[in-house]
Motif scaffolding. Structure first.
Motif, PDB file in Angstrom:
ATOM      1  N   ARG A  39       0.838  -1.211   0.000  1.00 47.39           N
ATOM      2  CA  ARG A  39       0.000   0.000   0.000  1.00 47.39           C
ATOM      3  C   ARG A  39       0.868   1.255   0.000  1.00 47.39           C
ATOM      4  NH1 ARG A  39      -3.068  -3.396   3.330  1.00 47.39           N
ATOM      5  NH2 ARG A  39      -2.203  -2.530   5.252  1.00 47.39           N
ATOM      6  N   CYS A  40       1.963   1.213   0.753  1.00 41.97           N
ATOM      7  CA  CYS A  40       2.913   2.335   0.763  1.00 41.97           C
ATOM      8  C   CYS A  40       3.483   2.554  -0.637  1.00 41.97           C
ATOM      9  CB  CYS A  40       4.030   2.037   1.761  1.00 41.97           C
ATOM     10  SG  CYS A  40       5.451   3.149   1.687  1.00 41.97           S
ATOM     11  N   LEU A  41       3.922   1.483  -1.269  1.00 44.43           N
ATOM     12  CA  LEU A  41       4.509   1.580  -2.613  1.00 44.43           C
ATOM     13  C   LEU A  41       3.508   2.149  -3.608  1.00 44.43           C
ATOM     14  CD1 LEU A  41       6.704   1.048  -4.693  1.00 44.43           C
ATOM     15  CD2 LEU A  41       6.034  -1.367  -4.694  1.00 44.43           C
ATOM     16  N   ALA A  42       2.275   1.686  -3.537  1.00 44.81           N
ATOM     17  CA  ALA A  42       1.244   2.195  -4.457  1.00 44.81           C
ATOM     18  C   ALA A  42       1.036   3.692  -4.274  1.00 44.81           C
ATOM     19  CB  ALA A  42      -0.062   1.438  -4.226  1.00 44.81           C
ATOM     20  N   SER A  43       1.098   4.170  -3.027  1.00 46.33           N
ATOM     21  CA  SER A  43       0.894   5.604  -2.785  1.00 46.33           C
ATOM     22  C   SER A  43       2.029   6.433  -3.377  1.00 46.33           C
ATOM     23  CB  SER A  43       0.748   5.873  -1.281  1.00 46.33           C
ATOM     24  OG  SER A  43       1.988   5.794  -0.592  1.00 46.33           O
ATOM     25  N   PHE A  44       3.238   5.891  -3.406  1.00 45.51           N
ATOM     26  CA  PHE A  44       4.368   6.640  -3.974  1.00 45.51           C
ATOM     27  C   PHE A  44       4.417   6.532  -5.498  1.00 45.51           C
ATOM     28  CE2 PHE A  44       5.884   6.769   0.388  1.00 45.51           C
ATOM     29  CZ  PHE A  44       6.369   8.070   0.449  1.00 45.51           C
ATOM     30  N   GLU A  45       3.700   5.593  -6.077  1.00 40.39           N
ATOM     31  CA  GLU A  45       3.570   5.572  -7.528  1.00 40.39           C
ATOM     32  C   GLU A  45       2.521   6.565  -8.004  1.00 40.39           C
ATOM     33  OE1 GLU A  45       4.920   1.133  -8.935  1.00 40.39           O
ATOM     34  OE2 GLU A  45       2.784   1.458  -8.528  1.00 40.39           O
ATOM     35  N   ASN A  46       1.597   6.915  -7.138  1.00 40.57           N
ATOM     36  CA  ASN A  46       0.499   7.823  -7.488  1.00 40.57           C
ATOM     37  C   ASN A  46       0.882   9.257  -7.129  1.00 40.57           C
ATOM     38  OD1 ASN A  46      -2.108   8.761  -8.171  1.00 40.57           O
ATOM     39  ND2 ASN A  46      -2.773   8.553  -6.051  1.00 40.57           N
ATOM     40  N   GLN A  47       1.853   9.819  -7.868  1.00 40.28           N
ATOM     41  CA  GLN A  47       2.391  11.139  -7.544  1.00 40.28           C
ATOM     42  C   GLN A  47       2.264  12.098  -8.724  1.00 40.28           C
ATOM     43  OE1 GLN A  47       3.939  12.285  -4.462  1.00 40.28           O
ATOM     44  NE2 GLN A  47       2.785  10.476  -3.803  1.00 40.28           N
ATOM     45  N   THR A  48       2.105  13.377  -8.396  1.00 43.11           N
ATOM     46  CA  THR A  48       2.016  14.410  -9.437  1.00 43.11           C
ATOM     47  C   THR A  48       3.384  14.752 -10.026  1.00 43.11           C
ATOM     48  OG1 THR A  48       2.154  16.135  -7.728  1.00 43.11           O
ATOM     49  CG2 THR A  48      -0.049  15.437  -8.424  1.00 43.11           C
ATOM     50  N   ALA A  49       4.454  14.321  -9.394  1.00 46.10           N
ATOM     51  CA  ALA A  49       5.812  14.659  -9.850  1.00 46.10           C
ATOM     52  C   ALA A  49       6.357  13.577 -10.774  1.00 46.10           C
ATOM     53  CB  ALA A  49       6.734  14.851  -8.649  1.00 46.10           C
ATOM     54  N   ALA A  50       5.528  13.039 -11.653  1.00 44.43           N
ATOM     55  CA  ALA A  50       5.953  11.973 -12.560  1.00 44.43           C
ATOM     56  C   ALA A  50       7.168  12.399 -13.375  1.00 44.43           C
ATOM     57  CB  ALA A  50       4.800  11.586 -13.493  1.00 44.43           C
ATOM     58  N   GLY A  51       8.142  11.492 -13.504  1.00 44.53           N
ATOM     59  CA  GLY A  51       9.340  11.763 -14.283  1.00 44.53           C
ATOM     60  C   GLY A  51      10.432  12.485 -13.515  1.00 44.53           C
ATOM     61  N   ARG A  52      10.170  12.804 -12.251  1.00 36.23           N
ATOM     62  CA  ARG A  52      11.162  13.558 -11.473  1.00 36.23           C
ATOM     63  C   ARG A  52      11.765  12.729 -10.336  1.00 36.23           C
ATOM     64  NH1 ARG A  52       8.567  19.113  -9.645  1.00 36.23           N
ATOM     65  NH2 ARG A  52      10.780  19.611  -9.324  1.00 36.23           N
TER      66      ARG A  52
END
Length: 377
Positions: free
Chosen positions: A103-116
């Motif tokens: 669940r932690c990993l999924a939350s860090f994949e769902n970020q607005t800073a994609a590509g950074r």
């Protein structure tokens, strides 16, 4: 999902027929008060993820909503699975907590800073299926997985730090649940304050946890978590650097020699690193309240008691290594009395401490949320 609350009296949202249908469904009257108003939590107008907005619209429709409130919907996060030069590396280490980690990993994949940014997950020798689950993970962000023999949190983090490629490293726990703008807010704070600043985000208890009376006390005091009252407009010292949601220059962490692996068990491995960062690199901590994360772990009284013993032992190790740190204003008062005086005080206060333990234990059994929902009667 993001810990944000939109407060509406039910008759602003439901027709009388809708309320009647809802009451018939749950088999009880709908309460007309909102105890959540009394919590000191932020109310945001930030857009919510598209699936959340869609779910809310469907619930309003099913409840015969008279007029659905306007809710801004954010676009789905961009899927980027590789990055050449990440600005930030998220480092997550885990042992025997597979479901929470995922669940932690999924939350860090769902970020607005994609590509950074990139994500590094270090499996510290878990035997609960963590390795198989990670190897089968369908990554939606740049992800590297490292499996190693169990060696403790400090050693696991050092393994990840040697592999990280970002200018900054974001250190989190495996029960840290990120809000979608978390990484974006960390990077914005570093751009504002510069490389010699560590950025500390929030670590909030979720609403469900705050139903528990003891967790409510801990959220609104500094008895365990010292986030309450942190000032975002001042610099903080090494004793406000907690690796549940903090980012710092990766070069500086490597310069001071990474984590001290002698801190094998929980406690003070982050304090020791922060002390060396401030002493050798001039690193100070800034609090960024918009860099929000939630703590997916409801602590029982026994958890807290065991935590206190473990952290107490860790502080002995820390101050044995850095005795001069006792001169910090937060600790100086503890050195102003002779040891014999402290021992006498401990003996005298044994009955008071026993009563305090009994009181805290009783608090942990009280469901405030249920009391608030059922009303004053």
């Amino acid at each position: 999902q993001e810990g944000e609350w939109l407060f509406l009296h039910f008759d602003q949202l439901f027709t009388p027929e809708g309320v009647a249908r809802l009451e018939a469904f749950v088999g009880a009257p709908v309460a007309s008060d909102f105890p959540e108003r009394r919590l000191k939590r932020s109310v945001s107008q930030a857009p919510v993820p598209a699936p959340v907005a869609a779910t809310f619209a469907e619930l309003c429709k099913r409840a015969s909503a008279n007029e659905m409130p306007a809710i801004a919907s954010a676009p789905a996060p961009q899927v980027v699975t590789s990055v050449e030069a990440p600005e930030l590396s998220v480092l997550i280490c885990s042992y025997q907590r597979k479901e929470t980690l995922l669940r932690c990993l999924a939350s860090f994949e769902n970020q607005t800073a994609a590509g950074r940014y990139e994500i590094l997950v270090v499996n510290d020798g878990a035997t609960d299926g963590t390795q198989e689950a990670l190897d089968a993970w369908d990554a939606k962000a740049p992800l590297r997985i490292i499996h190693r023999e169990n060696g403790g949190l400090a050693a696991a983090r050092n393994t990840g730090l040697r592999e990280a490629r970002g200018q900054y490293v974001l250190l989190v726990n495996d029960d840290t649940m990120a809000t979608p703008t978390l990484i974006e807010e960390h990077l914005a704070a570093h751009a504002k304050y510069g490389p010699s600043r560590a950025v500390l985000g929030t670590f909030e208890q979720p609403r469900a946890a705050l139903d528990n009376a003891l967790m409510r006390v801990l959220e609104e005091t500094t008895h365990v978590f010292c986030y309450h009252g942190l000032d975002p407009n001042r610099l903080h010292d090494w004793n406000r650097f907690w690796t549940c949601n903090v980012s710092v220059s990766l070069d500086d962490v490597r310069k001071v020699g990474l984590f001290d692996e002698a801190f094998r068990h929980y406690g003070c491995e982050d304090t020791d690193l922060a002390y060396r960062l401030q002493k050798e690199c001039g690193t100070r901590v800034v609090f960024a309240p918009k860099a929000r994360a939630h703590h997916e772990h409801i602590l029982t009284f026994d958890d807290l008691r065991n935590r206190s013993r473990t952290v107490g032992s860790a502080y002995i190790r820390f101050f044995s290594k850095h005795p001069e740190a006792l001169q910090h204003p937060d600790w100086r008062h503890r050195t102003e009395q002779a040891l014999s005086t402290k021992e006498e005080m401990l003996v005298k206060t044994l009955p008071d401490r026993a009563r305090a333990e009994a009181f805290a234990s009783e608090l942990s059994r009280i469901d405030l949320g249920n009391l608030e929902r059922t009303g004053p009667e």
